[in-house]
Write a protein that holds these residues in place. Structure first.
Motif, mmCIF file in Angstrom:
data_model
loop_
_atom_site.group_PDB
_atom_site.id
_atom_site.type_symbol
_atom_site.label_atom_id
_atom_site.label_comp_id
_atom_site.label_asym_id
_atom_site.label_seq_id
_atom_site.Cartn_x
_atom_site.Cartn_y
_atom_site.Cartn_z
ATOM 1 N N UNK A 191 -2.000 0.505 1.225
ATOM 2 C CA UNK A 191 -0.890 1.554 1.782
ATOM 3 C C UNK A 191 -0.998 1.933 3.153
ATOM 4 N N UNK A 192 -2.249 2.212 3.430
ATOM 5 C CA UNK A 192 -2.398 2.845 4.832
ATOM 6 C C UNK A 192 -2.790 1.764 5.716
ATOM 7 N N UNK A 193 -2.897 0.431 5.235
ATOM 8 C CA UNK A 193 -2.934 -0.590 6.576
ATOM 9 C C UNK A 193 -1.635 -0.787 6.909
ATOM 10 N N UNK A 194 -0.471 -0.482 6.050
ATOM 11 C CA UNK A 194 0.915 -0.604 6.378
ATOM 12 C C UNK A 194 1.373 0.366 7.195
ATOM 13 N N UNK A 195 0.611 1.532 7.572
ATOM 14 C CA UNK A 195 1.129 2.428 8.360
ATOM 15 C C UNK A 195 1.483 3.769 7.490
ATOM 16 N N UNK A 196 1.457 3.825 6.358
ATOM 17 C CA UNK A 196 2.193 4.848 5.478
ATOM 18 C C UNK A 196 0.957 6.006 5.223
ATOM 19 N N UNK A 197 1.453 7.245 5.248
ATOM 20 C CA UNK A 197 0.580 8.286 4.725
ATOM 21 C C UNK A 197 0.461 8.239 3.442
ATOM 22 N N UNK A 198 -0.913 8.254 2.810
ATOM 23 C CA UNK A 198 -1.083 8.150 1.225
ATOM 24 C C UNK A 198 -2.460 9.100 1.061
ATOM 25 N N UNK A 199 -2.276 9.657 -0.044
ATOM 26 C CA UNK A 199 -3.412 10.426 -0.579
ATOM 27 C C UNK A 199 -3.760 9.988 -1.953
ATOM 28 N N UNK A 200 -4.852 10.110 -2.272
ATOM 29 C CA UNK A 200 -5.307 9.662 -3.610
ATOM 30 C C UNK A 200 -6.302 10.810 -4.173
ATOM 31 N N UNK A 201 -5.898 11.245 -5.477
ATOM 32 C CA UNK A 201 -6.453 12.275 -6.305
ATOM 33 C C UNK A 201 -7.145 11.601 -7.711
ATOM 34 N N UNK A 202 -7.950 12.290 -8.191
ATOM 35 C CA UNK A 202 -8.588 11.940 -9.495
ATOM 36 C C UNK A 202 -7.792 12.575 -10.697
ATOM 37 N N UNK A 203 -7.281 13.612 -10.502
ATOM 38 C CA UNK A 203 -6.505 14.298 -11.548
ATOM 39 C C UNK A 203 -5.032 14.925 -11.211
ATOM 40 N N UNK A 204 -4.431 15.238 -12.302
ATOM 41 C CA UNK A 204 -3.043 15.713 -12.123
ATOM 42 C C UNK A 204 -3.144 16.992 -11.685
ATOM 43 N N UNK A 205 -4.193 17.719 -11.929
ATOM 44 C CA UNK A 205 -4.290 19.024 -11.545
ATOM 45 C C UNK A 205 -4.381 19.096 -10.142
ATOM 46 N N UNK A 206 -5.281 18.138 -9.443
ATOM 47 C CA UNK A 206 -5.529 18.025 -7.916
ATOM 48 C C UNK A 206 -4.163 18.005 -7.277
ATOM 49 N N UNK A 207 -3.373 16.688 -8.050
ATOM 50 C CA UNK A 207 -2.076 16.546 -7.246
ATOM 51 C C UNK A 207 -0.990 17.765 -7.255
ATOM 52 N N UNK A 208 -1.177 18.484 -8.622
ATOM 53 C CA UNK A 208 -0.348 19.651 -8.560
ATOM 54 C C UNK A 208 -0.711 20.877 -7.608
ATOM 55 N N UNK A 209 -1.991 20.928 -7.312
ATOM 56 C CA UNK A 209 -2.283 22.083 -6.384
ATOM 57 C C UNK A 209 -2.055 21.603 -4.958
ATOM 58 N N UNK A 210 -2.258 20.093 -4.788
ATOM 59 C CA UNK A 210 -1.962 19.635 -3.436
ATOM 60 C C UNK A 210 -0.341 20.082 -2.922
ATOM 61 N N UNK A 211 0.209 19.512 -4.008
ATOM 62 C CA UNK A 211 2.070 19.788 -3.696
ATOM 63 C C UNK A 211 2.245 21.231 -3.761
#
Length: 228
Positions: free
Chosen positions: A208-228
């Motif tokens: 995804x990043x090769x295509x120039x798009x901002x992308x984040x990867x997290x191992x847990x849904x808790x991390x995703x929730x905290x990020x958002x």
């Protein structure tokens, strides 16, 4: 396989099929049944023109029957893919002789099923929609529909489904997900599989990043929730 399946239909039966698919003639060429096509191309038996979308991305259009304008259709669901779906419904309506007013009202009143562009709520000015799309084609349709929905920034939180599918469609997934403004990836959902391939969501993030798009990867849904 589709051709063999369609051959089961009797001579007085009907096959309603998307006229825009690849290998259409291979599937329908020598079938004994009636073949009804629908699609974007006005050469299809059922097509559409004058498409508009309301403030929530719900489509309206003029139905074309063999290229001739028929009725105005308004949908209660979003996306161009649902316009195509509705064409097949209208074709079946004619075959069964159902009153068009009944069907048109039903199409306008139908607002979708669970986990198909399902509105979950609005928190802090952020609208949350849930969709079960887990194939690149479905993701493309969903994100194109979301683009017609009122928004400032389109975030897509995606959990790949199975290692084998992620590996097989890695580049296709990446291309589809770039339709969002920003992408967040969760770990791959294993389902029935073991990760014998050694693939992770990090590989998808890289594509995804090769295509120039901002992308984040997290191992847990808790991390995703905290990020958002």
């Amino acid at each position: 396989s589709f051709h063999k399946f369609a051959q089961i239909l009797p001579k007085d039966g009907y096959l309603i099929i998307n006229g825009g698919i690849d290998n259409l003639q291979e599937i329908t060429g020598d079938l004994p049944c009636n073949v009804i096509t629908f699609g974007k191309d006005p050469s299809c038996d059922y097509s559409y023109t004058d498409v508009t979308f309301d403030e929530f991305g719900r489509g309206s259009y003029t139905l074309l029957k063999k290229g001739t304008p028929s009725v105005k259709v308004s949908l209660g669901v979003v996306g161009e893919h649902n316009i195509l779906n509705s064409l097949s419904v209208l074709a079946l309506m004619d075959i069964l002789g159902i009153d068009s007013n009944v069907v048109l009202k039903s199409l306008a009143d139908f607002h979708g099923t669970d986990r198909r562009f399902e509105y979950k709520g609005t928190i802090g000015g952020v609208t949350i929609l849930d969709d079960y799309a887990h194939h690149p084609t479905e993701i493309t349709a969903t994100l194109k529909a979301a683009a017609n929905y009122p928004h400032k920034t389109l975030w897509c939180v995606f959990q790949p489904h199975t290692y084998s599918r992620t590996n097989a469609f890695l580049k296709d997934f990446a291309k589809a997900l770039t339709l969002a403004d920003k992408v967040i990836l969760a770990d791959i959902y294993a389902a029935r599989e073991k990760n014998t391939i050694g693939i992770t969501s990090k590989d998808l993030q890289t594509e995804i990043e090769k295509l120039g798009k901002e992308c984040y990867y997290f191992h847990s849904f808790d991390e995703i929730e905290n990020f958002l």
